[in-house]
Design a protein around this motif. Structure first.
Motif, mmCIF file in Angstrom:
data_model
loop_
_atom_site.group_PDB
_atom_site.id
_atom_site.type_symbol
_atom_site.label_atom_id
_atom_site.label_comp_id
_atom_site.label_asym_id
_atom_site.label_seq_id
_atom_site.Cartn_x
_atom_site.Cartn_y
_atom_site.Cartn_z
ATOM 1 N N LEU A 178 31.910 39.809 36.206
ATOM 2 C CA LEU A 178 32.474 40.615 35.002
ATOM 3 C C LEU A 178 33.578 39.616 34.212
ATOM 4 C CD1 LEU A 178 32.768 44.180 36.511
ATOM 5 C CD2 LEU A 178 31.140 43.400 34.989
ATOM 6 N N PRO A 179 33.727 39.812 33.169
ATOM 7 C CA PRO A 179 34.889 39.127 32.525
ATOM 8 C C PRO A 179 36.162 39.507 32.710
ATOM 9 C CG PRO A 179 33.725 40.166 30.920
ATOM 10 C CD PRO A 179 32.810 40.472 32.184
ATOM 11 N N GLU A 180 37.225 38.885 32.646
ATOM 12 C CA GLU A 180 38.721 39.387 32.936
ATOM 13 C C GLU A 180 39.051 40.503 32.074
ATOM 14 O OE1 GLU A 180 42.119 39.191 34.933
ATOM 15 O OE2 GLU A 180 40.315 38.035 35.329
ATOM 16 N N SER A 181 38.625 40.486 30.821
ATOM 17 C CA SER A 181 38.779 41.528 29.680
ATOM 18 C C SER A 181 38.400 42.934 30.400
ATOM 19 C CB SER A 181 38.342 41.347 28.314
ATOM 20 O OG SER A 181 36.926 41.314 28.425
ATOM 21 N N VAL A 182 37.250 42.922 31.180
ATOM 22 C CA VAL A 182 36.696 44.368 31.665
ATOM 23 C C VAL A 182 37.743 44.576 32.844
ATOM 24 C CG1 VAL A 182 34.813 45.197 32.781
ATOM 25 C CG2 VAL A 182 34.539 43.750 30.810
ATOM 26 N N ILE A 183 37.980 43.686 33.697
ATOM 27 C CA ILE A 183 38.851 43.901 34.959
ATOM 28 C C ILE A 183 40.140 44.288 34.581
ATOM 29 C CG2 ILE A 183 39.413 43.117 37.330
ATOM 30 C CD1 ILE A 183 36.855 41.374 36.986
#
Length: 56
Positions: free
Chosen positions: A9-14
Motif C-alpha cells: 500500500l502507498p504511504e498516503s493510504v497508511i
C-alpha cells in the motif's frame, strides 16, 4: 494489516493523520470521556450512598 496480507500500500493510504491531528483527536476523546463521566459522578455525589450503590 495490509502489509501482512501481501499488497504494498502507498504511504498516503497508511499515514492518514499527522502528529498534530492525532494529538487533537486524543485530547478530544479525553474531553468527551471526562464530560461523559461528570454527569453520573455529580449525581452519585448528590445522592445518598445506599441509593447510589443500589442503582449500580
Amino acid at each position: 494489516m495490509g502489509h501482512s496480507a501481501g499488497p504494498n500500500l502507498p504511504e498516503s493510504v497508511i499515514a492518514v493523520y499527522r502528529t498534530p491531528e492525532l494529538v487533537l483527536l486524543a485530547l478530544g476523546g479525553l474531553l468527551i470521556a471526562v464530560l461523559g463521566a461528570l454527569l453520573p459522578a455529580g449525581w452519585a455525589a448528590r445522592t445518598r450512598s445506599a441509593v447510589a450503590l443500589r442503582t449500580e
